[in-house]
Design a protein around this motif. Structure first.
Motif, mmCIF file in Angstrom:
data_model
loop_
_atom_site.group_PDB
_atom_site.id
_atom_site.type_symbol
_atom_site.label_atom_id
_atom_site.label_comp_id
_atom_site.label_asym_id
_atom_site.label_seq_id
_atom_site.Cartn_x
_atom_site.Cartn_y
_atom_site.Cartn_z
ATOM 1 N N PHE A 60 27.096 11.101 20.759
ATOM 2 C CA PHE A 60 26.253 9.957 20.392
ATOM 3 C C PHE A 60 27.077 8.853 19.692
ATOM 4 C CE2 PHE A 60 22.615 7.980 18.050
ATOM 5 C CZ PHE A 60 21.740 7.837 19.126
ATOM 6 N N LEU A 61 28.345 9.163 19.373
ATOM 7 C CA LEU A 61 29.174 8.206 18.613
ATOM 8 C C LEU A 61 29.652 7.063 19.527
ATOM 9 C CD1 LEU A 61 31.270 10.767 16.526
ATOM 10 C CD2 LEU A 61 29.046 9.748 15.987
ATOM 11 N N PRO A 62 29.981 5.886 18.995
ATOM 12 C CA PRO A 62 29.977 5.502 17.583
ATOM 13 C C PRO A 62 28.549 5.286 17.065
ATOM 14 C CG PRO A 62 30.571 3.616 18.945
ATOM 15 C CD PRO A 62 30.429 4.792 19.869
ATOM 16 N N ALA A 63 28.363 5.686 15.788
ATOM 17 C CA ALA A 63 27.011 5.614 15.224
ATOM 18 C C ALA A 63 27.082 5.357 13.718
ATOM 19 C CB ALA A 63 26.286 6.924 15.513
ATOM 20 N N VAL A 64 25.913 5.181 13.147
ATOM 21 C CA VAL A 64 25.817 4.962 11.699
ATOM 22 C C VAL A 64 24.877 6.031 11.147
ATOM 23 C CG1 VAL A 64 25.226 3.300 9.881
ATOM 24 C CG2 VAL A 64 26.141 2.485 12.055
ATOM 25 N N HIS A 65 25.372 6.759 10.145
ATOM 26 C CA HIS A 65 24.578 7.850 9.579
ATOM 27 C C HIS A 65 23.912 7.336 8.300
ATOM 28 C CE1 HIS A 65 24.416 12.424 8.619
ATOM 29 N NE2 HIS A 65 23.541 12.111 9.539
ATOM 30 N N LYS A 66 22.595 7.508 8.220
ATOM 31 C CA LYS A 66 21.867 6.973 7.051
ATOM 32 C C LYS A 66 20.998 8.059 6.437
ATOM 33 C CE LYS A 66 21.607 2.322 8.964
ATOM 34 N NZ LYS A 66 20.763 1.174 9.288
ATOM 35 N N LEU A 67 21.171 8.251 5.133
ATOM 36 C CA LEU A 67 20.352 9.231 4.410
ATOM 37 C C LEU A 67 18.876 8.865 4.530
ATOM 38 C CD1 LEU A 67 21.916 9.948 0.900
ATOM 39 C CD2 LEU A 67 21.432 11.599 2.719
ATOM 40 N N ALA A 68 18.026 9.879 4.740
ATOM 41 C CA ALA A 68 16.589 9.601 4.883
ATOM 42 C C ALA A 68 16.032 8.978 3.604
ATOM 43 C CB ALA A 68 15.839 10.881 5.217
ATOM 44 N N THR A 69 16.406 9.525 2.464
ATOM 45 C CA THR A 69 15.891 8.981 1.196
ATOM 46 C C THR A 69 17.027 8.836 0.182
ATOM 47 O OG1 THR A 69 15.372 11.208 0.433
ATOM 48 C CG2 THR A 69 13.563 9.976 1.424
ATOM 49 N N GLY A 70 16.842 7.909 -0.723
ATOM 50 C CA GLY A 70 17.767 7.775 -1.856
ATOM 51 C C GLY A 70 18.917 6.807 -1.648
ATOM 52 N N GLY A 71 19.116 6.281 -0.419
ATOM 53 C CA GLY A 71 20.208 5.319 -0.209
ATOM 54 C C GLY A 71 19.821 3.943 -0.712
ATOM 55 N N TYR A 72 20.774 3.154 -1.183
ATOM 56 C CA TYR A 72 20.459 1.824 -1.703
ATOM 57 C C TYR A 72 21.725 0.992 -1.702
ATOM 58 C CZ TYR A 72 18.067 -1.619 -4.638
ATOM 59 O OH TYR A 72 17.482 -2.760 -5.115
ATOM 60 N N ASP A 73 21.633 -0.269 -1.235
ATOM 61 C CA ASP A 73 22.770 -1.194 -1.271
ATOM 62 C C ASP A 73 24.043 -0.599 -0.682
ATOM 63 O OD1 ASP A 73 21.688 -3.505 -2.100
ATOM 64 O OD2 ASP A 73 22.224 -3.282 -4.230
ATOM 65 N N LYS B 299 0.835 -1.184 0.000
ATOM 66 C CA LYS B 299 0.000 0.000 0.000
ATOM 67 C C LYS B 299 0.883 1.252 0.000
ATOM 68 C CE LYS B 299 -4.263 -1.405 2.192
ATOM 69 N NZ LYS B 299 -5.080 -0.558 1.322
ATOM 70 N N PRO B 300 0.447 2.296 -0.715
ATOM 71 C CA PRO B 300 1.258 3.522 -0.758
ATOM 72 C C PRO B 300 1.545 4.094 0.629
ATOM 73 C CG PRO B 300 -0.445 3.582 -2.431
ATOM 74 C CD PRO B 300 -0.700 2.352 -1.626
ATOM 75 N N ALA B 301 0.594 3.985 1.563
ATOM 76 C CA ALA B 301 0.829 4.532 2.910
ATOM 77 C C ALA B 301 1.978 3.787 3.605
ATOM 78 C CB ALA B 301 -0.445 4.424 3.746
ATOM 79 N N THR B 302 2.072 2.487 3.360
ATOM 80 C CA THR B 302 3.154 1.679 3.939
ATOM 81 C C THR B 302 4.482 2.032 3.272
ATOM 82 O OG1 THR B 302 1.589 -0.082 4.383
ATOM 83 C CG2 THR B 302 3.910 -0.717 4.265
ATOM 84 N N LEU B 303 4.415 2.178 1.964
ATOM 85 C CA LEU B 303 5.611 2.532 1.195
ATOM 86 C C LEU B 303 6.178 3.871 1.670
ATOM 87 C CD1 LEU B 303 7.408 1.769 -1.185
ATOM 88 C CD2 LEU B 303 5.789 2.931 -2.691
ATOM 89 N N ARG B 304 5.307 4.830 1.964
ATOM 90 C CA ARG B 304 5.731 6.155 2.442
ATOM 91 C C ARG B 304 6.563 6.041 3.720
ATOM 92 N NH1 ARG B 304 3.750 10.717 0.118
ATOM 93 N NH2 ARG B 304 1.741 10.384 -0.887
ATOM 94 N N ILE B 305 6.121 5.167 4.624
ATOM 95 C CA ILE B 305 6.850 4.991 5.891
ATOM 96 C C ILE B 305 8.229 4.392 5.609
ATOM 97 C CG2 ILE B 305 6.900 3.703 8.081
ATOM 98 C CD1 ILE B 305 3.802 3.695 7.988
ATOM 99 N N ILE B 306 8.246 3.359 4.757
ATOM 100 C CA ILE B 306 9.489 2.622 4.560
ATOM 101 C C ILE B 306 10.501 3.411 3.728
ATOM 102 C CG2 ILE B 306 10.437 0.591 3.406
ATOM 103 C CD1 ILE B 306 8.102 -0.996 4.510
ATOM 104 N N LYS B 307 9.992 4.172 2.767
ATOM 105 C CA LYS B 307 10.877 4.898 1.841
ATOM 106 C C LYS B 307 11.771 5.905 2.533
ATOM 107 C CE LYS B 307 10.016 7.036 -2.083
ATOM 108 N NZ LYS B 307 9.317 7.685 -3.207
ATOM 109 N N LEU C 249 11.111 8.292 8.883
ATOM 110 C CA LEU C 249 9.757 7.800 9.191
ATOM 111 C C LEU C 249 9.790 6.329 9.607
ATOM 112 C CD1 LEU C 249 7.603 9.421 6.339
ATOM 113 C CD2 LEU C 249 8.032 10.266 8.653
ATOM 114 N N GLN C 250 10.672 5.567 8.956
ATOM 115 C CA GLN C 250 10.757 4.128 9.264
ATOM 116 C C GLN C 250 11.220 3.922 10.711
ATOM 117 O OE1 GLN C 250 13.036 0.185 7.704
ATOM 118 N NE2 GLN C 250 12.762 1.739 6.132
ATOM 119 N N LYS C 251 12.262 4.669 11.120
ATOM 120 C CA LYS C 251 12.757 4.525 12.498
ATOM 121 C C LYS C 251 11.690 5.004 13.500
ATOM 122 C CE LYS C 251 16.681 3.668 13.869
ATOM 123 N NZ LYS C 251 17.255 2.398 14.380
ATOM 124 N N GLN C 252 10.992 6.093 13.164
ATOM 125 C CA GLN C 252 9.946 6.596 14.070
ATOM 126 C C GLN C 252 8.807 5.578 14.193
ATOM 127 O OE1 GLN C 252 9.271 10.377 12.142
ATOM 128 N NE2 GLN C 252 10.488 11.477 13.679
#
Ligand code: ADP
Length: 394
Positions: free
Chosen positions: A153-166, A111-119, A123-126
């Motif tokens: 807060f380190l050590p940590a992992v920084h992840k782009l909210a959108t557009g990251g892949y593999d 569903k698009p609403a689910t996709l919005r959260i995951i994308k 939003l996914q972490k929240q």
């Protein structure tokens, strides 16, 4: 009865009795779409694929290929408006168009609403936090300057909210010296988990909300390329951890409230805690072994969900190992598969090439599944394959 009413009545009963072919669309034409289409041949379905590149891996296996931009509203809307059901093989699609299509009666799974959260990783972490699903603590950062404020807060992992892949869009920041490697865009800064194991659980959900869960898979990563190196399934886990991982993964998909197939990626740590890393709302690399290793593969299963048939049997026929075939370092251009004859001569070894004409370092060009009841044999053959098959170019 006038003629048009008569005609309508005949057509109505014809549809009821003969259940005409459903029209299904896949957004994205990569290897996931290709393998989904290989399974489509077993079902009464007419398939459409949209992708920008007319020579993409899925282009020649569908009934109708449409060249278009999956991120563009009009392209996605026009692609989907005459179809019965739509799915995705990559998250970066235009979800506004999918929402409109859904409101007009097209089934869109996920569903698009689910996709919005995951994308969006924020939003996914929240979502995990709100649902009390165990996931590492995090801070939201808007830009590089913002990131600088969180050295404690380190050590940590920084992840782009959108557009990251593999692995692109993920940056490990261990110390304050690394902080400049972070992203200057909205992102999540996650506490680093002391990972013992990375596992993935594939789960299918049908329209009625019933689920079918596959055995967890052990994922072993290539530190250099930040890509999956090989995977083993079922994963070797103590029973309690297995139950915990399955229960958490089930909770994730139940709360996402969407039919479809999902890959829930999890970490276990040295205190035997289980953390959700991320979820993909689609067929996934960590389910590829299911083509030969399980009674119903992830691709078969998704058709069952899309076309509203009973869920399949996720049981293993035999344990499996899976090796990704990646483009070798130093070679870019038309692909040559060195060592393919030797691999094809091996017993219980199944080769899948994705039909990509050009290779480049680290590009996923195919995968190989090995079946055996002996773990040692799986490991031995996986190793042998990694030292025999190379994707090069002239
Ligand atoms: P992608 O979606 O690009 O694959 P992931 O979120 O899966 O990105 O991260 C890639 C890899 O980075 C993971 O497989 C894991 O090895 C490492 N990683 C990600 N998050 C964490 C974390 N919180 N702690 C430790 N390692 C992590």
């Amino acid at each position: 009865m006038d003629f048009s009413l008569f005609n309508f009545t005949i057509q109505f009963f014809y549809c009821l009795i003969f259940a005409p072919m459903k029209k299904a669309g896949i957004l994205g034409g990569g290897q996931l779409g290709r393998m989904l289409l290989q399974e489509a041949a077993n079902y009464p379905v007419e398939t459409w694929v949209m992708e920008n590149d007319a020579s993409c891996p899925a282009a020649h296996l569908c009934h109708h290929f449409i060249k278009g931009d999956i991120t563009n509203f009009d392209d996605v809307y026009n692609f989907g408006k005459n179809l019965d059901v739509l799915t995705i093989e990559i998250e970066s699609v235009n979800e506004d168009a999918l929402e409109k299509l859904e409101s007009e009666g097209v089934s869109v799974f996920p569903k698009p609403a689910t996709l919005r959260i995951i994308k969006n990783k924020i939003l996914q972490k929240q979502f995990y936090q709100q649902q009390e699903i165990p996931t590492s603590d995090f801070i939201i950062t808007q830009n590089a300057e913002d990131l600088q404020q969180h050295a404690s807060f380190l050590p940590a992992v920084h992840k782009l909210a959108t557009g990251g892949y593999d692995g692109r869009g993920v940056q490990i920041i261990k110390t304050t010296e690394d902080i400049t490697k972070g992203f200057d865009a909205p992102a999540v800064l996650e506490k680093m988990v002391d990972i013992k194991k990375e596992i993935a659980v594939m789960i299918a959900v049908n329209k009625a909300g019933e689920t079918a869960i596959y055995s967890p898979v052990d994922m072993v990563f290539d530190q250099h390329l930040n890509l999956l190196s090989y995977q083993m399934s079922p994963a070797t886990l103590p029973e309690k951890l297995l139950w915990k991982a399955e229960a958490i993964a089930l909770k994730v998909v139940k709360e996402l409230k969407s039919p479809g197939i999902f890959a829930v990626e999890l970490f276990t740590d040295f205190d035997d805690k289980v953390w959700v890393n991320e979820t993909a709302p689609r067929v996934h690399n960590s389910g590829h072994h299911s083509i030969e290793a399980c009674y119903s593969s992830q691709f078969d299963m998704l058709w069952r969900v899309l076309l509203d048939y009973p869920l399949g049997n996720t049981d293993h026929i035999m344990p499996a190992a899976l090796v990704n075939i990646l483009g070798a370092e130093g070679f870019t251009g038309p692909a040559i598969y060195e060592g393919l004859n030797e691999i094809l001569a091996m017993d219980n070894v199944f080769v899948h090439l994705y039909g990509k004409t050009d290779t480049k370092p680290g590009r996923k060009m195919g995968h190989i599944t090995i079946l055996s009841n002996e773990k040692q044999e799986l490991l031995h053959k996986a190793n042998q394959i990694k030292h025999t098959l190379f994707v090069k170019s002239k």
